[in-house]
Structure formats: C-alpha cells, structure tokens
Write a protein that holds these residues in place. Structure first.
Motif: not given
Lengths: 225, 225
Positions: B217-221
């Motif tokens: 989720r973090y990297e997608g953001l």
C-alpha cells in the motif's frame, strides 16, 4: 456509596453541546454541583491542570478526581449515582447505546458542523450529503419510540442533544435544511419532545446568545473569504 | 448467564488492529468462536447485513445479535463473560480506562497512520509531530507499570495493541522512528511485554504478510505520486 457524596464541579462553556450533555446527566441524577464557566479564549489554570491532554470542556471534578470527554463523564455519572439509570442494564442494549452515541460523535457532529462552518463550497456540499446520510440512520433508529432510551431519556438521547438543539440553530444561521419535519419526521418529532422534557429544558443554554455567538463565527468566516 | 452460551462469530480481517482487539478480548475470556475472514475489497452479504452503518470489521455476532465498533465490542465481551475482568470495578478507574482508549483512537491511530501513509510532505510532518505529542502522553501514563491495567491486561492495553504491534511495523516500512526505546522507553518496554504476553501472542496476526500488505500500500501510494 461514599464517593457519591464528594463535591462536584463542572468546568464548562454555555454554548457547548458536550457540556450540555453533562448538565443533563447531572440534573437527571439530581446531583448538586458547582458550575464554572470557562473563557475558551483565555483558558483557566484549573482547566489546563485538570485536562492537560485536550485542554477542553467539559471537565467534571469529583472530589479531587478530574475527568474529561463528555460521554466518558456521562457513563461515570451513571455508575456513581444509581438513581434514574442512563444506560440500560442488559449488556447488548448497553452496547447499542454506546454504539449510537459514538455514531453521533463520529458521523453527525463533524459533518453537520462542517455543513455550515466551511468556506469551500464543494467541501461544504460533501458534508451536507454526509450529514443527511447519517441523520437517516438516526431516523431509522428512533422510529416510533418516544426516546432513544424508550419511555425514558438514555445515553443516546443525551448524546443527541446536539441534534435536537444545535443542528436547528446552526442550520438557521446558514439558511440550510438539515433536520426538518419533512426530511426526518420521526427524528424531528423526537427533537421537539426531547428539548421540552423538563430535565433537558432546564439544562439547555438560552437560545439567543448561543445563536448570536455562532452567527458571529459564521459571518466572520465568510467575511474573511 | 444464559446469553453467554450462545454461538459467537467474529467477522474480521487479519491485518486490522481493531479486529485484533476483539480477538484478544475473546481469548482473555476463553470464549470459543467462529472466525470469518472478510475480503474488504469485496465485502460479504453478511458484513453488509450486520454492519449496515459502517460496513467495516470487526463485527461480533452473538446468537443473532450483531455488534460493531471494536471498543464497544470489547466492553460488551467484558460485561457478558465475567471471568478475567477487562475493565476495573471502580467507576473512576473505569472512566479513565475509557478515556485513554478513546485517546488512542482519536489522537494516536490517525496521526501515526498519516505519518506514514501521506504523500504530501508538510501534511506528513504535521502528523509526525502530533503522533509524538500523543505518544508522550501514553509514555507518561504507563510510567513504571507493567500494563496500563496494572499487573494484568486491561482495556487500554487491548486498545493499544495498535501501538505495540502496528506502529513498529508501519514505521519500519517508512523508515521512520515513532516508537523507539530512546524516545519512549516506558512505552517501548510495555510494547515488548505486551506482544509477548501469551494471550496477545496467540491473537496477533503473523507479521510477514501484514508487513507485505502495508508495504504494498505504501509503495503504491508513492508510486502514483
């Protein structure tokens, strides 16, 4: 219960719905207390000492024991003075009362407040839509019941004083229709019944100064746009 | 108490700290229950039926009675099964436990979460500052005590599972230092003690998949920045 005999002080601000919740609970239990009006523009040493975490009213001081957060205080009052119960005795009904009180704080207070006190039009409209959606849940919950608590006032009614007294007031300031008899007939009917309950009536602030205060805030917000 | 014999079902999602609170409470009371993992990208009919208001996990279904909101559920569990009390018996201590649990939800969960999962740098830094300030209050509260509940786990410990397990995990993902032994020695020590408590250990999700999930989720953001 010995502790119920100790001195009770309430630090409050008369325009606050959260303070009003505590006033209703204390009145319902027939507890005598000293009321101290705080100037939130110039907070007292006492407020900062007793509520260092949030620095907000209401604060209840029972003996030397301070307590903040309106719903926490109302439950404390209910557990300390046993006459006129505020929460039901059945665990599931108690849980539902806590659920709906929290719902009012999480989903109604913020959205309805920002439906009025928001300069950005899109943001305001988003909040109006959210407020409607949340009020509809309360409408479905109250149905034909006299009060959320049944025949007597309970935790959800006390939490919802914001809906009964403050929403009509701020919607008038903004010329907005949030809680009306057409949109939410049962909730509107409940609100009328609730504000006219003798215990509540004595606990509400006088309408005119509160109206003036929030109208001033409202116009200040848009004047600086 | 007859109702404590009815079937218990928990609708959950293994990466959720709020679901984990309910798991710890049920384990502490030694309640047998059926666990149903929800796919939050494709919510079940059952979830929508049992929590039409928030459409979120956890939902506890006891007999035919559904209940949402993790802290409301934990108090319900405490009132329904009387062994191993989660809340203290003294009204003032109960009120403080509710105050600090609410504090965790209002002041720690959001700020620490947004300290990691926020693209805008200024906004992120503001949340980091708020998270520090709030964690300092918890640091001052735990002091030298073993648990927030004293010698045994209580409501605040259960609410703070987010602090003990999820904060270390998300801060590692972001390369951020929120909860460290240097900054908050007592709170850090408590966190270690807490996650190693046998009841908690059995209730926590396995770390690796949760880490992977939130890292994704973090990297997608930031990838979409």
């Amino acid at each position: 219960m010995g502790s119920s005999q100790e001195e009770v002080t309430l630090l409050g601000a008369s325009g606050s719905p959260f303070v009003c919740r505590v006033k209703i609970a204390l009145k319902l239990k027939d507890v005598e207390y000293k009321y101290v009006e705080e100037n939130l523009g110039n907070k007292s040493e006492q407020l900062l000492k007793y509520n260092p975490v949030h620095k907000k009213v209401p604060v209840l001081v029972h003996g030397e024991k301070p307590l903040a957060e309106s719903l926490v205080i109302v439950e404390y009052i209910d557990e300390t003075w046993n006459n006129n119960p505020i929460l039901p005795s059945d665990p599931y009904q108690r849980a539902l009362a806590r659920f709906w009180s929290k719902f009012i704080d999480d989903k109604i207070v913020g959205a309805s407040w920002k439906s009025v006190f928001t300069v950005d039009e899109k943001e305001r409209e988003k909040n109006v839509a959210e407020a409607y959606e949340s009020l509809q849940f309360l409408e479905n919950e109250i149905k034909e019941k006299k009060f959320f608590g049944g025949e007597e006032l309970g935790l959800v009614d006390i939490a919802a004083v914001y809906v009964a007294f403050w929403i009509p007031l701020i919607q008038e300031i903004a010329g907005l229709e949030l809680l009306t008899s057409e949109k939410f007939p049962n909730l509107y009917r409940w609100g009328q019944e609730f504000v006219n309950h003798p215990i509540v009536k004595e606990s509400l602030p006088p309408r005119d100064p509160v109206f003036g205060f929030f109208k001033g805030r409202y116009e200040g917000l848009f004047a600086s746009k």
